[in-house]
Design a protein around this motif. Sequence first.
Motif, PDB file in Angstrom:
ATOM      1  N   GLN A 261      23.985 -29.440  29.111  1.00  0.00           N
ATOM      2  CA  GLN A 261      24.813 -28.507  28.684  1.00  0.00           C
ATOM      3  C   GLN A 261      23.943 -27.001  29.458  1.00  0.00           C
ATOM      4  OE1 GLN A 261      25.333 -29.258  24.436  1.00  0.00           O
ATOM      5  NE2 GLN A 261      26.255 -31.055  25.022  1.00  0.00           N
ATOM      6  N   GLU A 262      23.282 -26.980  28.826  1.00  0.00           N
ATOM      7  CA  GLU A 262      22.018 -25.892  28.788  1.00  0.00           C
ATOM      8  C   GLU A 262      21.337 -25.683  29.905  1.00  0.00           C
ATOM      9  OE1 GLU A 262      22.034 -23.444  26.826  1.00  0.00           O
ATOM     10  OE2 GLU A 262      22.487 -23.999  25.325  1.00  0.00           O
TER      11      GLU A 262
ATOM     12  N   THR B  96      29.606 -32.604  21.651  1.00  0.00           N
ATOM     13  CA  THR B  96      29.686 -31.373  21.367  1.00  0.00           C
ATOM     14  C   THR B  96      29.223 -30.795  22.877  1.00  0.00           C
ATOM     15  OG1 THR B  96      26.861 -32.795  22.309  1.00  0.00           O
ATOM     16  CG2 THR B  96      27.048 -32.702  20.603  1.00  0.00           C
ATOM     17  N   THR B  97      29.109 -31.774  24.463  1.00  0.00           N
ATOM     18  CA  THR B  97      30.327 -31.383  25.484  1.00  0.00           C
ATOM     19  C   THR B  97      31.198 -30.885  25.586  1.00  0.00           C
ATOM     20  OG1 THR B  97      28.089 -32.815  26.856  1.00  0.00           O
ATOM     21  CG2 THR B  97      30.413 -31.257  28.018  1.00  0.00           C
TER      22      THR B  97
ATOM     23  N   SER C   8      21.379 -32.061  25.717  1.00  0.00           N
ATOM     24  CA  SER C   8      21.243 -30.271  25.501  1.00  0.00           C
ATOM     25  C   SER C   8      20.731 -30.429  26.521  1.00  0.00           C
ATOM     26  CB  SER C   8      20.516 -30.038  24.276  1.00  0.00           C
ATOM     27  OG  SER C   8      19.617 -29.236  24.204  1.00  0.00           O
ATOM     28  N   ASP C   9      19.749 -30.828  27.335  1.00  0.00           N
ATOM     29  CA  ASP C   9      19.285 -30.814  28.667  1.00  0.00           C
ATOM     30  C   ASP C   9      21.060 -30.172  29.652  1.00  0.00           C
ATOM     31  OD1 ASP C   9      17.157 -30.775  28.087  1.00  0.00           O
ATOM     32  OD2 ASP C   9      16.818 -32.635  28.656  1.00  0.00           O
TER      33      ASP C   9
END
Length: 147
Positions: free
Chosen positions: A29-30, A67-68, A26-27
């Motif tokens: 990607q965001e 997810t990426t 998540s880190d």
Amino acid sequence: MIVAGFLLQWEIKNKKSGKNVKINLSDYQEKILRPIFTEEIPFLHPNDFPPRVKLHQDNATSHTSKTTSAFLEKMKTDAIIAYIPIQHIPAKSPDISPMNYCAFSLLKSSLSERKPTRIDGLWKVVAEEWKSLPLENLRKAILSWKL
């Protein structure tokens, strides 16, 4: 983690994680990918829409996760900026990876002469050496890329 990149005319801002921080998907990607797609590439190509840019990553697990891949597909739709799917990148090929075989080789070579003693010093040295890389060599590496 340190992220660096370049385009034919410009370099992408270097990014680093904080001290003792483990980057999760998540880190990544965001905090890493989203700013590249939504801020940096549009800033570097304000009159070229959609930009003729394709994001290239190596085979790190954070880059190849489902997810990426889904995140990149969403960014491709939302920001109209393409990426090179990991399955289209042969592993360890100098013909298709100018970042690994040119930019990071030059960076590693220049870093081998420096001896930082603290993590802040390491970041400072990496930033200095990245800025000192000859942009013309990086351009040649990109232009020699087999399409």
